[in-house]
Scaffold this motif. Structure first.
Motif, PDB file in Angstrom:
ATOM      1  N   THR A  38      14.401  -0.621   1.193  1.00 28.13           N
ATOM      2  CA  THR A  38      14.203   0.139  -0.040  1.00 28.13           C
ATOM      3  C   THR A  38      13.406   1.422   0.204  1.00 28.13           C
ATOM      4  O   THR A  38      12.628   1.845  -0.647  1.00 28.13           O
ATOM      5  N   THR A  39      13.592   2.047   1.361  1.00 23.45           N
ATOM      6  CA  THR A  39      12.885   3.298   1.622  1.00 23.45           C
ATOM      7  C   THR A  39      13.257   4.327   0.552  1.00 23.45           C
ATOM      8  O   THR A  39      14.394   4.396   0.103  1.00 23.45           O
ATOM      9  N   VAL A  40      12.261   5.109   0.134  1.00 23.25           N
ATOM     10  CA  VAL A  40      12.396   5.982  -1.033  1.00 23.25           C
ATOM     11  C   VAL A  40      12.519   7.442  -0.609  1.00 23.25           C
ATOM     12  O   VAL A  40      11.657   7.981   0.077  1.00 23.25           O
ATOM     13  N   GLU A  41      13.614   8.046  -1.037  1.00 26.06           N
ATOM     14  CA  GLU A  41      13.823   9.473  -0.832  1.00 26.06           C
ATOM     15  C   GLU A  41      12.986  10.221  -1.874  1.00 26.06           C
ATOM     16  O   GLU A  41      12.913   9.778  -3.009  1.00 26.06           O
ATOM     17  N   PRO A  42      12.295  11.284  -1.580  1.00 23.75           N
ATOM     18  CA  PRO A  42      12.326  12.112  -0.390  1.00 23.75           C
ATOM     19  C   PRO A  42      11.241  11.781   0.629  1.00 23.75           C
ATOM     20  O   PRO A  42      11.087  12.490   1.614  1.00 23.75           O
ATOM     21  N   TYR A  43      10.500  10.697   0.412  1.00 30.17           N
ATOM     22  CA  TYR A  43       9.377  10.371   1.290  1.00 30.17           C
ATOM     23  C   TYR A  43       9.805   9.750   2.613  1.00 30.17           C
ATOM     24  O   TYR A  43       9.096   9.854   3.606  1.00 30.17           O
ATOM     25  N   GLU A  44      10.931   9.075   2.613  1.00 30.10           N
ATOM     26  CA  GLU A  44      11.418   8.375   3.802  1.00 30.10           C
ATOM     27  C   GLU A  44      12.914   8.613   3.965  1.00 30.10           C
ATOM     28  O   GLU A  44      13.623   8.896   2.992  1.00 30.10           O
ATOM     29  N   ASP A  45      13.375   8.442   5.188  1.00 25.38           N
ATOM     30  CA  ASP A  45      14.807   8.461   5.442  1.00 25.38           C
ATOM     31  C   ASP A  45      15.436   7.212   4.830  1.00 25.38           C
ATOM     32  O   ASP A  45      14.734   6.290   4.418  1.00 25.38           O
ATOM     33  N   GLY A  46      16.743   7.166   4.825  1.00 25.73           N
ATOM     34  CA  GLY A  46      17.469   6.024   4.280  1.00 25.73           C
ATOM     35  C   GLY A  46      17.553   4.863   5.241  1.00 25.73           C
ATOM     36  O   GLY A  46      18.402   3.987   5.099  1.00 25.73           O
TER      37      GLY A  46
ATOM     38  N   GLU B 111       0.822  -1.208   0.000  1.00 21.27           N
ATOM     39  CA  GLU B 111       0.000   0.000   0.000  1.00 21.27           C
ATOM     40  C   GLU B 111       0.861   1.265   0.000  1.00 21.27           C
ATOM     41  O   GLU B 111       0.459   2.296  -0.524  1.00 21.27           O
ATOM     42  N   ARG B 112       2.025   1.201   0.601  1.00 20.11           N
ATOM     43  CA  ARG B 112       2.905   2.375   0.714  1.00 20.11           C
ATOM     44  C   ARG B 112       4.137   2.229  -0.181  1.00 20.11           C
ATOM     45  O   ARG B 112       5.219   2.693   0.141  1.00 20.11           O
ATOM     46  N   ASP B 113       3.943   1.616  -1.331  1.00 18.72           N
ATOM     47  CA  ASP B 113       5.038   1.358  -2.273  1.00 18.72           C
ATOM     48  C   ASP B 113       5.813   2.623  -2.612  1.00 18.72           C
ATOM     49  O   ASP B 113       7.042   2.611  -2.664  1.00 18.72           O
TER      50      ASP B 113
ATOM     51  N   MET C 226       6.578   5.054  -0.886  1.00 23.65           N
ATOM     52  CA  MET C 226       7.464   5.439   0.216  1.00 23.65           C
ATOM     53  C   MET C 226       8.461   4.345   0.578  1.00 23.65           C
ATOM     54  O   MET C 226       9.596   4.628   0.928  1.00 23.65           O
ATOM     55  N   LEU C 227       8.001   3.094   0.527  1.00 21.67           N
ATOM     56  CA  LEU C 227       8.801   1.982   1.036  1.00 21.67           C
ATOM     57  C   LEU C 227       9.465   1.146  -0.051  1.00 21.67           C
ATOM     58  O   LEU C 227      10.257   0.261   0.254  1.00 21.67           O
ATOM     59  N   GLY C 228       9.132   1.411  -1.304  1.00 21.80           N
ATOM     60  CA  GLY C 228       9.811   0.739  -2.407  1.00 21.80           C
ATOM     61  C   GLY C 228       9.517  -0.752  -2.517  1.00 21.80           C
ATOM     62  O   GLY C 228      10.389  -1.523  -2.919  1.00 21.80           O
ATOM     63  N   TYR C 229       8.294  -1.159  -2.224  1.00 16.84           N
ATOM     64  CA  TYR C 229       7.937  -2.582  -2.309  1.00 16.84           C
ATOM     65  C   TYR C 229       8.197  -3.144  -3.704  1.00 16.84           C
ATOM     66  O   TYR C 229       8.724  -4.252  -3.845  1.00 16.84           O
ATOM     67  N   SER C 230       7.866  -2.384  -4.741  1.00 17.28           N
ATOM     68  CA  SER C 230       8.077  -2.887  -6.108  1.00 17.28           C
ATOM     69  C   SER C 230       9.573  -3.070  -6.389  1.00 17.28           C
ATOM     70  O   SER C 230       9.967  -3.998  -7.106  1.00 17.28           O
ATOM     71  N   ILE C 231      10.405  -2.229  -5.814  1.00 20.44           N
ATOM     72  CA  ILE C 231      11.861  -2.396  -5.944  1.00 20.44           C
ATOM     73  C   ILE C 231      12.277  -3.697  -5.256  1.00 20.44           C
ATOM     74  O   ILE C 231      13.045  -4.491  -5.812  1.00 20.44           O
ATOM     75  N   GLN C 232      11.765  -3.910  -4.042  1.00 20.77           N
ATOM     76  CA  GLN C 232      12.062  -5.153  -3.316  1.00 20.77           C
ATOM     77  C   GLN C 232      11.690  -6.373  -4.153  1.00 20.77           C
ATOM     78  O   GLN C 232      12.457  -7.334  -4.228  1.00 20.77           O
TER      79      GLN C 232
END
Length: 191
Positions: free
Chosen positions: A92-100, A39-41, A43-49
């Motif tokens: 896989t947190t996504v900048e600029p929505y999340e920290d690294g 749901e939070r792809d 921001m969290l990069g689920y598709s990258i994972q």
């Protein structure tokens, strides 16, 4: 604070090394942790994972109604066992929505678990030293494959990850920062 126009103190997480135990890395699987990953792809990069771990043995932990095979550990001890046992953590947190980083990544590092992560300006990872960080998905995939195959390398990288996270996120600094914000008044339970 910038998004909402608030002013205040930012208190970074604190990690207490004694809480996590020692990494073994015996489980040759990639660990992924988060709630609402799909749901939070953005921001969290689920598709990258999904792309970088495709076909590799993985475990997903967290509240994830849209991911049927996701697990919810029964308690904190079970969660920490996943951190100590799995070979490598994928962030896989996504900048600029999340920290690294997120707290679970820092906790994984605290056990001595190596991390493979998307590159982010706030990431605590020193690429090739205390983990692997890249914007190139092929490089992320190669790092996962290497660590899954080479437990000794995973232990070595993980040891440096542990040192790094304890240096950057010491528990005493976290406590001191909260004391500075809250003052000397003790926090009392509500009646």
């Amino acid at each position: 604070m910038e998004d909402w126009g608030f002013h205040g103190s930012i208190i970074l997480p604190g990690i207490d090394a004694d809480d996590y135990g020692a990494y073994s890395g015996e489980v040759e699987r990639v660990l992924r942790v988060g709630n609402g990953l799909r749901e939070r792809d953005v921001m969290l990069g689920y598709s990258i994972q999904e792309r970088v771990s495709h076909g590799l043995p993985t475990t997903i932990l967290g509240l994830n109604a849209l991911i049927p095979h996701a697990l919810l550990p029964k308690d904190w001890d079970a969660y920490r066992a996943f951190l100590r046992g799995h070979r490598v953590y994928l962030n896989t947190t996504v900048e600029p929505y999340e920290d690294g980083y997120n707290l679970s990544m820092l906790e994984a590092m605290a056990t001595g678990m190596p991390v493979v992560s998307t590159d982010n300006s706030t990431s605590p990872i020193e690429d090739g030293v205390s983990g692997y960080a890249s914007k190139d998905e092929a490089e992320l995939r190669a790092a996962l494959e290497t660590l899954l195959k080479d437990r000794r390398l995973a232990v070595s990288i993980g040891k440096r990850a542990r040192e790094r996270v304890l240096d950057l996120f010491p528990i005493q600094k976290f406590v001191d920062n909260w004391r500075a914000v809250l003052g000397d008044e003790p926090v009392r339970p509500m009646p």
